[in-house]
Enzyme design. Structure first.
Site, PDB file in Angstrom:
ATOM      1  CE  LYS A  79      90.853  77.621  54.973  1.00 52.38           C
ATOM      2  NZ  LYS A  79      91.521  78.910  54.889  1.00 52.38           N
ATOM      3  N   GLY A 179      84.207  96.542  52.423  1.00 52.17           N
ATOM      4  CA  GLY A 179      84.384  95.745  53.639  1.00 52.17           C
ATOM      5  C   GLY A 179      85.335  96.417  54.605  1.00 52.17           C
ATOM      6  N   GLY A 181      86.145  95.421  57.808  1.00 54.44           N
ATOM      7  CA  GLY A 181      86.329  94.488  58.916  1.00 54.44           C
ATOM      8  C   GLY A 181      87.751  94.539  59.436  1.00 54.44           C
ATOM      9  CB  VAL A 183      91.839  92.817  56.256  1.00 53.75           C
ATOM     10  CG1 VAL A 183      92.972  93.266  55.326  1.00 53.75           C
ATOM     11  CG2 VAL A 183      92.149  91.437  56.822  1.00 53.75           C
TER      12      VAL A 183
HETATM   13  P1  NAD Z   1      85.903  90.432  58.621  1.00 54.94           P
HETATM   14  O1  NAD Z   1      84.772  89.478  58.762  1.00 54.94           O
HETATM   15  O2  NAD Z   1      86.507  91.042  59.822  1.00 54.94           O
HETATM   16  O3  NAD Z   1      85.443  91.666  57.685  1.00 54.94           O
HETATM   17  C1  NAD Z   1      84.609  91.530  56.591  1.00 54.94           C
HETATM   18  C2  NAD Z   1      83.766  92.796  56.540  1.00 54.94           C
HETATM   19  O4  NAD Z   1      82.984  92.765  55.343  1.00 54.94           O
HETATM   20  C3  NAD Z   1      82.795  92.906  57.705  1.00 54.94           C
HETATM   21  O5  NAD Z   1      82.920  94.189  58.318  1.00 54.94           O
HETATM   22  C4  NAD Z   1      81.436  92.726  57.058  1.00 54.94           C
HETATM   23  O6  NAD Z   1      80.408  93.453  57.709  1.00 54.94           O
HETATM   24  C5  NAD Z   1      81.693  93.244  55.658  1.00 54.94           C
HETATM   25  N1  NAD Z   1      80.768  92.787  54.650  1.00 54.94           N
HETATM   26  C6  NAD Z   1      80.178  91.573  54.534  1.00 54.94           C
HETATM   27  N2  NAD Z   1      79.397  91.545  53.457  1.00 54.94           N
HETATM   28  C7  NAD Z   1      79.491  92.756  52.873  1.00 54.94           C
HETATM   29  C8  NAD Z   1      78.932  93.338  51.712  1.00 54.94           C
HETATM   30  N3  NAD Z   1      78.071  92.675  50.933  1.00 54.94           N
HETATM   31  N4  NAD Z   1      79.289  94.604  51.389  1.00 54.94           N
HETATM   32  C9  NAD Z   1      80.139  95.292  52.172  1.00 54.94           C
HETATM   33  N5  NAD Z   1      80.688  94.799  53.274  1.00 54.94           N
HETATM   34  C10 NAD Z   1      80.380  93.553  53.625  1.00 54.94           C
HETATM   35  O7  NAD Z   1      86.970  89.696  57.715  1.00 54.94           O
HETATM   36  P2  NAD Z   1      88.499  90.076  57.541  1.00 54.94           P
HETATM   37  O8  NAD Z   1      89.307  89.265  58.470  1.00 54.94           O
HETATM   38  O9  NAD Z   1      88.653  91.565  57.517  1.00 54.94           O
HETATM   39  O10 NAD Z   1      88.762  89.487  56.069  1.00 54.94           O
HETATM   40  C11 NAD Z   1      88.286  90.167  54.929  1.00 54.94           C
HETATM   41  C12 NAD Z   1      88.559  89.314  53.710  1.00 54.94           C
HETATM   42  O11 NAD Z   1      89.960  89.077  53.587  1.00 54.94           O
HETATM   43  C13 NAD Z   1      87.912  87.920  53.753  1.00 54.94           C
HETATM   44  O12 NAD Z   1      87.557  87.550  52.448  1.00 54.94           O
HETATM   45  C14 NAD Z   1      89.035  87.038  54.263  1.00 54.94           C
HETATM   46  O13 NAD Z   1      88.858  85.700  53.846  1.00 54.94           O
HETATM   47  C15 NAD Z   1      90.225  87.684  53.608  1.00 54.94           C
HETATM   48  N6  NAD Z   1      91.499  87.453  54.295  1.00 54.94           N
HETATM   49  C16 NAD Z   1      91.635  87.835  55.590  1.00 54.94           C
HETATM   50  C17 NAD Z   1      92.853  87.651  56.237  1.00 54.94           C
HETATM   51  C18 NAD Z   1      93.063  88.090  57.654  1.00 54.94           C
HETATM   52  O14 NAD Z   1      94.221  88.174  58.094  1.00 54.94           O
HETATM   53  N7  NAD Z   1      92.016  88.396  58.398  1.00 54.94           N
HETATM   54  C19 NAD Z   1      93.935  87.066  55.543  1.00 54.94           C
HETATM   55  C20 NAD Z   1      93.770  86.706  54.208  1.00 54.94           C
HETATM   56  C21 NAD Z   1      92.538  86.911  53.595  1.00 54.94           C
END
Ligand code: NAD
Length: 346
Positions: A79, A179, A181, A183
């Site tokens: 990382k 969340g 977002g 995913v």
């Molecule tokens: P993202 O930033 O697109 O979405 C995160 C969402 O969580 C956002 O909409 C944000 O507004 C919301 N959020 C933040 N704080 C919050 C709270 N206190 N309560 C409710 N909602 C809240 O991120 P993502 O890409 O969707 O990833 C989500 C999680 O999955 C992260 O922890 C990331 O590390 C993990 N992850 C993502 C991927 C990927 O392919 N994107 C792969 C493996 C792991």
């Protein structure tokens, strides 16, 4: 650019780069290349100091070793972190300097997006290294990994439901999604299609509106999501949401979601088990994204390769939860042992 080797027992190589011209201060941590070149995203964050950045890089790099091995990828764990505020400090020159830094490691580490780093940022870095993935174009460009992550989470959630709820059919089950977002929203689409009822939360009003109108999700305040009546709790926001504070509130019988590092500390796995809540280990469940990135690193263009590996995540989850159930062990401990065995044999 000045490179300095940092001493980190248990890690193959940890390097600090400083570049006065662009202001780059970055650490690349390579935890293991036993299974192949280390792969893991780059995080840009306004760390307080270099020690804090190194601590994060080490923790995340080791996590990638486990995630990549659990996803049956021929990749090790690494990382990188850049000490900077992504809203203020990011420039094309900074990312290009980072690309040169990655290139110095001669293919022992592949970078990609993580928190604070976009596809455009990686494209800047890629001007100076071929060891960058997660690009939107090029012959093997894999683009946004989130839909693949969501599909993997959905498949693994079905498996977790088999063990925690007695059926892998999510029709009529209630899933609390924390969340919405990249995913979380795709996961909601899968769940809606499967006939699950959704309760969801986010701090982003647009995302809430979308989940409500597209999937009929019942929206609750962020603090209320833990205590809603639900069969499954899906953490898809930030890490450490499964904590001594949130666990007593949970009514769900299963925790399965996309977030990294869901357990706030080591004891939380036991606290969940004490309440009869089944935990599907995060780094197994959310491996779809790195599988998608891996196809780019390994120059594989067949979508079937990605799909086969994502389906295998569900098989792995099945084996881990089966073993945890029959031996009364904690699923996250079984998952760690499972990976330790893979590494020992490598
Ligand atoms: P993202 O930033 O697109 O979405 C995160 C969402 O969580 C956002 O909409 C944000 O507004 C919301 N959020 C933040 N704080 C919050 C709270 N206190 N309560 C409710 N909602 C809240 O991120 P993502 O890409 O969707 O990833 C989500 C999680 O999955 C992260 O922890 C990331 O590390 C993990 N992850 C993502 C991927 C990927 O392919 N994107 C792969 C493996 C792991």
């Amino acid at each position: 650019m000045k490179l300095k080797e940092l001493d980190a027992p248990g890690y193959e190589r940890v390097v600090l780069a400083s570049d006065d011209a662009t202001g780059l201060r970055s650490i690349i941590a390579i935890h293991s290349t036993k299974l192949g070149p280390a792969a893991g995203g780059c995080r840009m964050f306004n760390y307080e100091n270099i020690d804090a950045a190194e601590t994060d890089a080490l923790r995340l790099a080791k996590g990638m070793t486990y995630k990549n091995a659990a996803a049956s990828l021929p990749l090790g764990g690494g990382k990188s972190v850049i000490i900077a505020d992504p809203r203020k400090d990011k420039t094309p020159e900074l990312m290009q300097a980072f690309g040169k830094f990655v290139n110095e490691l001669a293919g022992t580490y592949y970078t990609a997006e993580d928190v604070g780093i976009s596809v455009e940022d990686i494209a800047e870095a890629a001007k100076f290294t071929s060891y960058a993935a997660g690009l939107s174009d090029g012959p093997f460009g894999s683009g946004d990994p989130s839909p693949v992550t969501a599909r993997g989470v959905f498949l693994c959630m079905q498996v977790a439901a088999k063990y925690g709820l007695g059926t892998n059919d999510l029709k009529g089950k209630t899933v609390a999604v924390q969340g919405l977002g990249h995913v979380g929203m795709h996961l909601c689409a899968h769940l809606h299609e499967a006939g699950a009822k959704l309760v969801a939360t986010d701090i982003n009003a647009t995302a809430i509106e979308e989940a409500s109108s597209r999937f009929g999700a019942r929206i609750v305040d962020p603090d209320a999501i833990y205590g809603v009546e639900a069969d499954i709790f899906a953490p898809c926001a930030m890490g450490a949401s499964i904590s001594p504070g949130s666990i007593p509130q949970l009514k769900a019988k299963v925790v399965a979601g996309a977030a990294n590092n869901q357990l706030a500390d080591e004891n939380c796995g036991q606290l969940l088990a004490d309440r009869g809540i089944l935990y599907a280990p995060d780094y197994v469940v959310n491996g779809g994204g790195i599988i998608n990135v891996a196809a780019e690193i390994l120059k594989i263009s067949e979508q079937a390769w990605v799909e086969e590996k994502v389906i295998r995540l569900a098989d792995t989850t099945d084996q881990i939860l089966s073993q945890a159930t029959t031996t009364h062990a904690l699923p996250h401990i079984v998952a760690d042992q499972w990976v330790d065995n893979i590494l020992a044999k490598a």
